[in-house]
Design a protein around this motif. Structure first.
Motif, PDB file in Angstrom:
ATOM      1  N   GLN A  10      -8.224   6.508  -3.632  1.00  9.65           N
ATOM      2  CA  GLN A  10      -8.436   6.112  -5.019  1.00  9.65           C
ATOM      3  C   GLN A  10      -9.209   7.128  -5.860  1.00  9.65           C
ATOM      4  OE1 GLN A  10      -9.812   2.037  -4.845  1.00  9.65           O
ATOM      5  NE2 GLN A  10      -7.706   1.300  -5.024  1.00  9.65           N
ATOM      6  N   PRO A  11     -10.243   7.784  -5.337  1.00 10.69           N
ATOM      7  CA  PRO A  11     -10.903   8.794  -6.180  1.00 10.69           C
ATOM      8  C   PRO A  11      -9.954   9.914  -6.616  1.00 10.69           C
ATOM      9  CG  PRO A  11     -12.338   8.182  -4.376  1.00 10.69           C
ATOM     10  CD  PRO A  11     -10.996   7.547  -4.104  1.00 10.69           C
ATOM     11  N   GLU A  12      -9.107  10.381  -5.713  1.00 16.44           N
ATOM     12  CA  GLU A  12      -8.135  11.429  -6.038  1.00 16.44           C
ATOM     13  C   GLU A  12      -7.126  10.925  -7.079  1.00 16.44           C
ATOM     14  OE1 GLU A  12      -4.403  13.647  -3.830  1.00 16.44           O
ATOM     15  OE2 GLU A  12      -6.085  12.979  -2.597  1.00 16.44           O
ATOM     16  N   VAL A  13      -6.628   9.720  -6.892  1.00 21.25           N
ATOM     17  CA  VAL A  13      -5.668   9.123  -7.829  1.00 21.25           C
ATOM     18  C   VAL A  13      -6.327   8.927  -9.186  1.00 21.25           C
ATOM     19  CG1 VAL A  13      -4.249   7.086  -8.299  1.00 21.25           C
ATOM     20  CG2 VAL A  13      -4.340   8.032  -5.987  1.00 21.25           C
ATOM     21  N   TYR A  14      -7.555   8.476  -9.182  1.00 15.67           N
ATOM     22  CA  TYR A  14      -8.307   8.270 -10.413  1.00 15.67           C
ATOM     23  C   TYR A  14      -8.386   9.563 -11.226  1.00 15.67           C
ATOM     24  CZ  TYR A  14     -12.214   6.934 -13.436  1.00 15.67           C
ATOM     25  OH  TYR A  14     -13.016   6.684 -14.522  1.00 15.67           O
ATOM     26  N   GLU A  15      -8.737  10.644 -10.553  1.00 17.13           N
ATOM     27  CA  GLU A  15      -8.843  11.938 -11.235  1.00 17.13           C
ATOM     28  C   GLU A  15      -7.491  12.376 -11.808  1.00 17.13           C
ATOM     29  OE1 GLU A  15     -11.667  13.591 -11.917  1.00 17.13           O
ATOM     30  OE2 GLU A  15     -12.814  12.037 -10.879  1.00 17.13           O
ATOM     31  N   ARG A  16      -6.431  12.180 -11.050  1.00 17.86           N
ATOM     32  CA  ARG A  16      -5.086  12.543 -11.537  1.00 17.86           C
ATOM     33  C   ARG A  16      -4.689  11.695 -12.742  1.00 17.86           C
ATOM     34  NH1 ARG A  16      -0.876  14.638  -8.119  1.00 17.86           N
ATOM     35  NH2 ARG A  16       0.244  14.791 -10.088  1.00 17.86           N
ATOM     36  N   GLU A  41      -3.803   0.881  -8.206  1.00 18.04           N
ATOM     37  CA  GLU A  41      -4.082  -0.406  -7.571  1.00 18.04           C
ATOM     38  C   GLU A  41      -3.389  -0.571  -6.221  1.00 18.04           C
ATOM     39  OE1 GLU A  41      -3.445  -3.526 -10.429  1.00 18.04           O
ATOM     40  OE2 GLU A  41      -4.757  -2.532 -11.875  1.00 18.04           O
ATOM     41  N   GLU A  42      -2.368   0.228  -5.963  1.00 19.90           N
ATOM     42  CA  GLU A  42      -1.648   0.164  -4.691  1.00 19.90           C
ATOM     43  C   GLU A  42      -2.031   1.299  -3.742  1.00 19.90           C
ATOM     44  OE1 GLU A  42       0.212  -2.396  -3.741  1.00 19.90           O
ATOM     45  OE2 GLU A  42      -0.272  -3.334  -5.661  1.00 19.90           O
ATOM     46  N   SER A  43      -3.044   2.073  -4.129  1.00 25.16           N
ATOM     47  CA  SER A  43      -3.495   3.200  -3.303  1.00 25.16           C
ATOM     48  C   SER A  43      -4.507   2.737  -2.268  1.00 25.16           C
ATOM     49  CB  SER A  43      -4.164   4.260  -4.179  1.00 25.16           C
ATOM     50  OG  SER A  43      -3.253   4.786  -5.095  1.00 25.16           O
ATOM     51  N   PRO A  44      -4.495   3.357  -1.101  1.00 22.88           N
ATOM     52  CA  PRO A  44      -5.553   3.069  -0.135  1.00 22.88           C
ATOM     53  C   PRO A  44      -6.910   3.451  -0.730  1.00 22.88           C
ATOM     54  CG  PRO A  44      -3.789   4.352   0.874  1.00 22.88           C
ATOM     55  CD  PRO A  44      -3.514   4.315  -0.594  1.00 22.88           C
ATOM     56  N   THR A  45      -7.923   2.735  -0.395  1.00 23.96           N
ATOM     57  CA  THR A  45      -9.264   2.962  -0.941  1.00 23.96           C
ATOM     58  C   THR A  45      -9.696   4.419  -0.802  1.00 23.96           C
ATOM     59  OG1 THR A  45      -9.838   0.693  -0.394  1.00 23.96           O
ATOM     60  CG2 THR A  45     -11.660   2.184  -0.848  1.00 23.96           C
ATOM     61  N   MET A  56       0.847  -1.170   0.000  1.00 24.51           N
ATOM     62  CA  MET A  56       0.000   0.000   0.000  1.00 24.51           C
ATOM     63  C   MET A  56       0.902   1.246   0.000  1.00 24.51           C
ATOM     64  SD  MET A  56      -3.542   0.659   0.523  1.00 24.51           S
ATOM     65  CE  MET A  56      -3.822  -1.064   0.590  1.00 24.51           C
ATOM     66  N   LEU A  57       0.622   2.143  -0.904  1.00 29.15           N
ATOM     67  CA  LEU A  57       1.395   3.374  -1.010  1.00 29.15           C
ATOM     68  C   LEU A  57       0.868   4.447  -0.068  1.00 29.15           C
ATOM     69  CD1 LEU A  57       1.662   3.641  -4.906  1.00 29.15           C
ATOM     70  CD2 LEU A  57       3.423   2.840  -3.334  1.00 29.15           C
ATOM     71  N   SER A  58       1.761   5.288   0.386  1.00 32.11           N
ATOM     72  CA  SER A  58       1.357   6.431   1.209  1.00 32.11           C
ATOM     73  C   SER A  58       0.930   7.581   0.291  1.00 32.11           C
ATOM     74  CB  SER A  58       2.515   6.890   2.097  1.00 32.11           C
ATOM     75  OG  SER A  58       3.520   7.506   1.302  1.00 32.11           O
ATOM     76  N   HIS A  59       0.274   8.570   0.875  1.00 30.05           N
ATOM     77  CA  HIS A  59      -0.142   9.746   0.105  1.00 30.05           C
ATOM     78  C   HIS A  59       1.072  10.429  -0.525  1.00 30.05           C
ATOM     79  CE1 HIS A  59      -1.596  13.847  -0.673  1.00 30.05           C
ATOM     80  NE2 HIS A  59      -2.741  13.227  -0.944  1.00 30.05           N
ATOM     81  N   ASP A  60       2.162  10.539   0.225  1.00 30.34           N
ATOM     82  CA  ASP A  60       3.380  11.177  -0.304  1.00 30.34           C
ATOM     83  C   ASP A  60       3.967  10.393  -1.469  1.00 30.34           C
ATOM     84  OD1 ASP A  60       3.169  13.233   1.536  1.00 30.34           O
ATOM     85  OD2 ASP A  60       4.608  12.358   2.941  1.00 30.34           O
ATOM     86  N   GLN A  61       3.966   9.067  -1.377  1.00 27.67           N
ATOM     87  CA  GLN A  61       4.489   8.238  -2.470  1.00 27.67           C
ATOM     88  C   GLN A  61       3.623   8.384  -3.716  1.00 27.67           C
ATOM     89  OE1 GLN A  61       4.346   4.618  -0.109  1.00 27.67           O
ATOM     90  NE2 GLN A  61       6.567   4.347  -0.378  1.00 27.67           N
ATOM     91  N   ILE A  62       2.325   8.420  -3.517  1.00 24.55           N
ATOM     92  CA  ILE A  62       1.402   8.580  -4.643  1.00 24.55           C
ATOM     93  C   ILE A  62       1.612   9.926  -5.319  1.00 24.55           C
ATOM     94  CG2 ILE A  62      -1.049   8.880  -5.234  1.00 24.55           C
ATOM     95  CD1 ILE A  62      -1.604   6.852  -2.908  1.00 24.55           C
ATOM     96  N   THR A  63       1.669  10.969  -4.512  1.00 27.62           N
ATOM     97  CA  THR A  63       1.871  12.320  -5.042  1.00 27.62           C
ATOM     98  C   THR A  63       3.179  12.403  -5.811  1.00 27.62           C
ATOM     99  OG1 THR A  63       0.562  13.272  -3.258  1.00 27.62           O
ATOM    100  CG2 THR A  63       2.056  14.762  -4.422  1.00 27.62           C
ATOM    101  N   LEU A 109       0.732   4.724 -19.232  1.00 31.61           N
ATOM    102  CA  LEU A 109      -0.461   4.959 -18.434  1.00 31.61           C
ATOM    103  C   LEU A 109      -0.938   3.676 -17.750  1.00 31.61           C
ATOM    104  CD1 LEU A 109      -2.287   7.293 -17.641  1.00 31.61           C
ATOM    105  CD2 LEU A 109      -3.756   6.708 -19.553  1.00 31.61           C
ATOM    106  N   GLU A 110      -0.910   2.565 -18.458  1.00 33.49           N
ATOM    107  CA  GLU A 110      -1.317   1.288 -17.859  1.00 33.49           C
ATOM    108  C   GLU A 110      -0.407   0.914 -16.693  1.00 33.49           C
ATOM    109  OE1 GLU A 110      -4.089  -0.447 -18.349  1.00 33.49           O
ATOM    110  OE2 GLU A 110      -4.662   1.125 -19.757  1.00 33.49           O
ATOM    111  N   ARG A 111       0.875   1.187 -16.843  1.00 36.04           N
ATOM    112  CA  ARG A 111       1.826   0.907 -15.770  1.00 36.04           C
ATOM    113  C   ARG A 111       1.513   1.772 -14.548  1.00 36.04           C
ATOM    114  NH1 ARG A 111       6.313   3.346 -14.489  1.00 36.04           N
ATOM    115  NH2 ARG A 111       6.568   4.406 -16.466  1.00 36.04           N
ATOM    116  N   LEU A 112       1.188   3.045 -14.781  1.00 37.40           N
ATOM    117  CA  LEU A 112       0.820   3.929 -13.671  1.00 37.40           C
ATOM    118  C   LEU A 112      -0.438   3.431 -12.955  1.00 37.40           C
ATOM    119  CD1 LEU A 112       1.430   7.572 -14.930  1.00 37.40           C
ATOM    120  CD2 LEU A 112       2.570   6.400 -13.051  1.00 37.40           C
TER     121      LEU A 112
END
Length: 139
Positions: free
Chosen positions: A47-53, A40-44, A1-8, A31-34
């Motif tokens: 995920q909406p924020e990651v999805y939008e990005r 897929e490694e983001s906390p639930t 599971m990735l942290s918010h900082d890792q995702i950003t 894009l598929e790799r991202l």
């Protein structure tokens, strides 16, 4: 599971590569790799924020991911809506509370939607409620 900082950091690095022309791999594969590495490694909850990005990155790459309504129907906001329907209060006890819960669950799907996209979302919501045997609001 990735942290918010890792995702950003990952998404910012990807955006920088796109904007500076430093992207060396096929945009679709990139894009598929991202999606696999970040979404897929983001906390639930993130995920909406990651999805939008990721949708914004797809747009930067010129990859058509469908209309805004199609994107939202295929994303975490729709999944969250479906999960919320499983937890609805009993309509026979308090119809007002029941419909407020429906409105609350629907709000993220409708937020920012206008025109045809809003109509599509409203129809998808009504269809799901109908499939589940939830009557339309009266009065």
């Amino acid at each position: 599971m990735l942290s918010h900082d890792q995702i950003t950091a990952s998404l910012s690095e990807a955006e920088h590569a796109i904007r500076t022309g430093a992207l060396t791999e096929d945009p679709h594969h990139f894009l598929e790799r991202l999606w696999a590495q970040v979404y897929e490694e983001s906390p639930t909850a993130l995920q909406p924020e990651v999805y939008e990005r990721l949708q914004a990155l797809a747009q930067l790459l010129g990859i058509d991911r469908g209309t805004a309504a199609q994107q939202r129907l295929g994303g975490p906001a729709w999944d969250t809506f479906l999960a919320a329907l499983e937890e609805l209060p009993d309509a026979t006890e308090d119809a007002l509370v029941f419909w407020r819960a429906i409105d609350h669950a629907s709000e993220p799907l409708l937020r920012g939607m206008q025109g045809d996209d809003r109509t599509t979302m409203e129809q998808a919501i009504a269809s799901e409620l109908s499939v589940r045997g939830i009557a339309e609001r009266t009065g």
